[in-house]
Design an enzyme around this catalytic site. Sequence first.
Site, PDB file in Angstrom:
ATOM      1  N   GLY A 137      -4.207  -0.521  10.152  1.00 26.28           N
ATOM      2  CA  GLY A 137      -5.360   0.274  10.882  1.00 26.28           C
ATOM      3  C   GLY A 137      -5.292   1.683  10.121  1.00 26.28           C
ATOM      4  N   ASP A 148       1.708  -4.139  16.813  1.00 21.58           N
ATOM      5  CA  ASP A 148       0.627  -4.755  17.567  1.00 21.58           C
ATOM      6  C   ASP A 148      -0.332  -5.713  17.114  1.00 21.58           C
ATOM      7  OD1 ASP A 148      -0.616  -3.043  15.884  1.00 21.58           O
ATOM      8  OD2 ASP A 148      -1.821  -1.660  17.097  1.00 21.58           O
ATOM      9  N   GLY A 177      -2.475  -3.811  10.764  1.00 20.62           N
ATOM     10  CA  GLY A 177      -3.569  -4.409  11.034  1.00 20.62           C
ATOM     11  C   GLY A 177      -4.206  -5.441  10.129  1.00 20.62           C
TER      12      GLY A 177
END
Length: 359
Positions: free
Chosen positions: A71, A150, A119
């Site tokens: 990201g 994440d 990401g």
Amino acid sequence: MTDHPVQTNDILIDRIGNAAIIRLNRPKALNSLNLVMIHAIGVALARFVEDDTIACVILTGEGERGLSAGGDIRAIHDLSRAGEPDVAGFWRDEFPINYQLAHYPKPYVALMDGLVMGGGVGLSAHGRHRIVTERTKLAMPETGIGYFPDVGATWLLPKAPGEAGTWMGLTGDFIDGADAIHAGLADHQVPSDSLGEIVEALSGLKPGVSHADVEAVIDGFAVVPGESRLQANRVVIDRAFRHDTVEEIVAALHREDGAFAEATRAVIARRSPTSLKLTLRLLRAGRDSSSLVECLERELTAATEILRHEDFYEGVRAVLIDKDHNPKWHPATLAEVTEAELDRYFESDHPVLFAEHRL
């Protein structure tokens, strides 16, 4: 022969035969993901499901350096510093893509060549057919910027053999293709110069093709990966990282001899103490979770709270802005990070992401 591509600013949606191709197209930014790209990927994936002429979907990255560096954390940093009221909206749009990929009905093939971080791991490791090469360098490096792994990593990493996922999450260190396969984040290794041939072969498959047929095509190009560093050091990793506090893990590493344990200690010593403790708690919660949805909801709660604390901004400054790689963490030591402070990262004050899947 390639049909006419549909181009947006940072994503190329292409068609080769019966294969739909998603090309991440920010090579100068290591194909880091922005909100426009996330939206375009989600729309494309939904459209491909409805198109009966598409046999499979392939994800790749433009440029020579890799699939994606993750990201666009610098953009999130800048927006938050500028007072943007809905910075967490990036994650609210990104995380459902990870869920979508984990349940995608058509064969989805991720070409994990070169750098695959953050990401980028989310866009690939949740897929059904995950290909690495001799050039693959994969990492979830978030503890080094005051963040945490994440994009569903707290669901994926606990499923790695032994404590390999705990090692990955806490250190944020790079692994190669053999390690990625060992950790369950990839399925096949192929030579990087065969990727074009693989795309061509997949493009010739008929719509309605089975996952087994896609696997058979990839198997035709697959090579035996080299030795996995994680597998070679599994005894040390499992012995040190089986503990449920970072302090115990660090103490265990100090009891281990050898270059691997020494390097691991050095890496962890540079990470954000808060991020280390938060990551371990999230990984242990993920290990006991029943679904990816549960982990993504938990990650969104923690990500929203991260924006209220200085370590994230200091980490991005040190790594991506000033690039002095000398962050000043606050708190500066593990002992100063209390469980009461960590509790705030688990207290939701936002609408759930997946109301229809809420457990």
